[in-house]
Scaffold this motif. Structure first.
Motif, short mmCIF file in Angstrom:
data_model
loop_
_atom_site.label_atom_id
_atom_site.label_comp_id
_atom_site.label_asym_id
_atom_site.label_seq_id
_atom_site.Cartn_x
_atom_site.Cartn_y
_atom_site.Cartn_z
N THR A 147 0.83 -1.20 0.00
CA THR A 147 0.00 0.00 0.00
C THR A 147 0.87 1.25 0.00
OG1 THR A 147 -0.06 0.02 2.42
CG2 THR A 147 -1.83 -1.15 1.29
N LEU A 152 -4.08 5.29 3.13
CA LEU A 152 -4.76 4.79 4.32
C LEU A 152 -5.66 5.84 4.93
CD1 LEU A 152 -1.93 2.80 6.16
CD2 LEU A 152 -3.55 1.99 4.44
N ARG A 153 -5.39 7.11 4.60
CA ARG A 153 -6.15 8.19 5.25
C ARG A 153 -6.93 9.06 4.27
NH1 ARG A 153 -2.24 10.50 10.14
NH2 ARG A 153 -2.19 8.55 11.35
N LYS A 161 -8.11 0.44 3.73
CA LYS A 161 -7.78 1.24 4.90
C LYS A 161 -7.21 0.33 5.99
CE LYS A 161 -9.50 4.50 2.45
NZ LYS A 161 -8.60 5.29 1.61
N SER A 162 -6.75 0.94 7.07
CA SER A 162 -5.99 0.21 8.08
C SER A 162 -6.78 -0.93 8.71
CB SER A 162 -5.49 1.17 9.16
OG SER A 162 -6.58 1.89 9.73
N LEU A 165 -6.89 -3.90 6.42
CA LEU A 165 -5.58 -4.54 6.33
C LEU A 165 -5.33 -5.43 7.54
CD1 LEU A 165 -3.52 -1.51 4.98
CD2 LEU A 165 -4.05 -3.61 3.74
N THR A 178 4.80 -2.18 1.54
CA THR A 178 4.53 -0.80 1.18
C THR A 178 5.24 -0.40 -0.10
OG1 THR A 178 4.61 1.51 1.92
CG2 THR A 178 6.39 0.07 2.66
N TYR A 252 1.96 4.59 9.36
CA TYR A 252 1.87 3.14 9.57
C TYR A 252 1.89 2.80 11.06
CZ TYR A 252 2.24 1.73 4.66
OH TYR A 252 1.96 1.50 3.33
N ASP A 255 -1.54 3.86 12.50
CA ASP A 255 -2.76 3.24 11.98
C ASP A 255 -2.75 1.71 12.05
OD1 ASP A 255 -3.30 5.83 11.43
OD2 ASP A 255 -3.85 5.54 9.34
#
Length: 624
Positions: A147, A152-153, A161-162, A165, A178, A252, A255
């Protein structure tokens, strides 16, 4: 109410109940389809080493897909195609490994399975996880989902999103990796070498059609001007790049609780960690600080013991790759004991594959070349084909050669050649080893299109750029500036080719697909060909009138043009629905069939049922 009315009412109510029951059954069936297609109930079971694998050290193969779509797009592989890729890898004995396995392989000498596969899906798309996870469950495969921290935000629902995941990690089929903090482009020029500056992925995607190969990724270089001079100091560049890694680390940790250990540096193949030595040094410092391993190269897939864990290589299959294309690339990256996929064995046995690899699948013949070479196959038990009608659909890439050889002798010293080559249709013949071209049609012109002039294309490119920049301008002032520039561009007068201007012949993309219906009539010394129902040649005279064999051929024509940095030395000729009939004197409604790749009987029923089932599944997924 009369008895007749009561009977009618009872019947009506009974029919309503029956209809309600049927509707409920259909609804439950649809729910079952959705649940069975999208949800995973099993747990991943890690590989176990067999005794025969101890003592061998074959390294591991790394394959990374851009993403997965239900039916497939130009860049995202379809579910059915991905399933076939994983199926042939499983047949070849590949077992998936984790990032931890790779780290221990390099740091502690850990033994790996003979055919070890590190599987990665980039960009962290939600549809990728949804559609790929069922296949991971089916083959008991493990994969990394990479990602961008920024996604994520943000509010883009395409990306995971977190919380999602974290949930994906629970069943063991996934681990996190990542691609960095963001996807962003710098130092971008269009195909006429006009400087466009820096842009986000949304703007870049709308400009892809007018760009060339001159652009870079955010972490790869200084930000530069139109003359290629840096517009930032060393300290400013250092701060810009360091801020990306700092934001990545912060997001990271906040989250998901940790920074993923596997990094895929964008972009690959710089020979270090960036296109500039200063930039490379800063990237390397941060990569070694934050991550345990880094994929730094793309193209080759085979990583061995003497590779650096921070300079690993991966292969990124294109969405259109047939199974043998994937296997060919792996095999010739020095991976031993790779067996190609024949597909329908009965159909395969009707042909002699002389060079390359062939697969028979879904009423289609796919002939894959050897790297930087050719593919060739001959129809068995038909050494004296003479007057024939041949029909097929050719669906390989435009850049490359898909050819049919008729009346050929065994050593190919004599043949009538019909080919699609680099988006041209070519007819030729070889007599006693000497080749002579008989016709050459530019398919762009054949389709009734005209080439733009250089002046016209430069204007169209500029207009498109102003429209995109105006649409996505950060404020009204910048938007007005772009609209003013757009008006000036529109007012410019340019000459066409007919008016004497130089023609603009666009570079043929290596990835552009061909889709042409071909109908060939070869009788005595006359050849007639229709392309997409339109006459290409009529009664073209050929010298070779002797009966002979039928060959299919595929030819790699070089690396070609690719806007993204993906070199490929394998080509696939795709012959769909191939049928060969004998031409006879006089008019007949049906001709004797000499060869037909179409299914028949129960095989035909299964093929049609599968297509209908997939159509129902697509419909059900769209509804829900």
């Amino acid at each position: 109410m009369t008895l007749a009315d009561k009977a009618f009412s009872a019947k009506k109510n009974r029919n309503k109940k029956i209809r309600s029951v049927i509707e409920a059954i259909v609804l439950l069936a649809l729910l079952y389809i959705i649940i069975n297609s999208l949800f995973v109930f099993a747990k991943y079971e890690p590989y176990t080493l067999r005794n025969a694998e101890y003592g061998s050290d074959e390294g591991f193969v790394a394959i990374s897909y851009f993403g997965v779509d239900r039916t497939g797009t130009n860049s995202l592989i379809g579910v059915e195609q991905l399933e076939h890729h994983l199926e042939v890898l499983k047949k070849n004995g590949f077992a998936t490994i984790t990032g931890k396995d790779i780290q221990e392989y390099y740091k502690r000498g850990k033994a790996l399975p003979k055919h070890s596969l590190y599987l990665n899906f980039e960009d962290g798309r939600r549809d990728t996880a949804v559609f790929a996870e069922k296949l991971l469950e089916k083959f008991n495969y493990h994969a990394t989902i990479s990602t961008y921290a920024e996604n994520l935000r943000n509010n883009d629902e395409k990306f995971l999103k977190s919380k999602e995941l974290k949930d994906f990690e629970k069943n063991g089929f996934w681990e996190m990796g990542t691609n960095g903090y963001r996807l962003y482009y710098i130092n971008v020029f269009d195909r006429w070498n006009r400087y466009l500056g820096n842009m986000n992925p949304l703007v870049y995607s709308h400009l892809t059609g007018v760009l060339g190969r001159t652009y870079n990724h955010y972490l790869m270089d200084y930000i530069r001007d139109e003359k290629d001079f840096p517009v930032e100091s060393y300290l400013a560049m250092n701060e810009r790049i360091s801020n990306d890694y700092t934001m990545l680390e912060d997001i990271y940790k906040a989250d998901i609780g940790y920074v993923p250990e596997t990094y895929t540096l964008m972009h690959a193949n710089t020979g270090r960690f960036g296109n500039n030595a200063d930039v490379s040094a800063i990237n390397e410092q941060w990569i070694r600080k934050l991550f345990k391993m880094n994929f730094n190269r793309e193209g080759d897939c085979h990583n061995i013991r003497n590779s650096s864990v921070y300079d690993l290589t991966r292969m990124e299959p294109r969405a259109y790759w047939p199974a043998n294309h994937l296997l060919m690339r792996i095999k010739y990256d020095n991976v031993p004991d790779i067996q190609f996929e024949p597909g329908d064995v009965d159909q395969y046995n009707e042909w002699d594959v002389r060079e390359g690899a062939a697969e028979f699948r879904n009423e289609t013949i796919i002939l894959t070349t050897l790297p930087q070479r050719d593919g060739l196959m001959q129809l068995k038990n038909h050494e004296a084909l003479h007057n024939v009608r041949l029909t097929t659909e050719l669906k390989g890439n435009q850049f490359g050669t898909q050819q049919i050889l008729l009346r050929a002798d065994e050593k190919l010293q004599n043949a009538v050649r019909i080919a699609f080559e680099n988006n041209h249709f070519v007819i030729g013949e070889k007599i006693d080893g000497v080749y002579r071209k008989l016709a050459d049609l530019d398919l762009h012109v054949f389709d009734g299109k005209e080439y733009l002039s250089v002046e016209e294309d430069q204007k169209e490119v500029a207009l498109h750029e102003r429209e995109v920049f105006g649409r996505y301008a950060q404020n009204t002032t910048m938007a007005k500036k772009q609209m003013d520039a757009l008006a000036k561009e529109r007012a410019k007068e340019v000459r066409s080719v007919r008016q004497g201007a130089e023609a603009y012949i666009p570079a043929l993309s290596y990835h552009a697909r061909l889709d042409r219906k071909l109908e060939v009539f070869l009788k005595e010394d006359k050849l007639t060909v229709l392309i997409d129902g339109k006459t290409a040649v009529t009664n073209l005279k050929v010298t070779n009138v002797n009966p002979g064999r039928l060959f299919l051929g595929a030819g790699w024509q070089g690396y070609g043009y690719s806007q993204i940095n993906l070199a490929d030395d394998v080509y696939d000729a795709v012959f769909s629905e191939l049928k060969v009939e004998q031409l006879l004197d006089g008019e007949r409604s049906e001709l004797p069939v000499l060869y037909d790749v179409h299914y028949s009987g129960m095989q035909k029923f299964k093929h049609q049922a599968k297509r209908k089932w997939n159509a129902v599944l697509d419909w059900a997924l769209q509804i829900f």
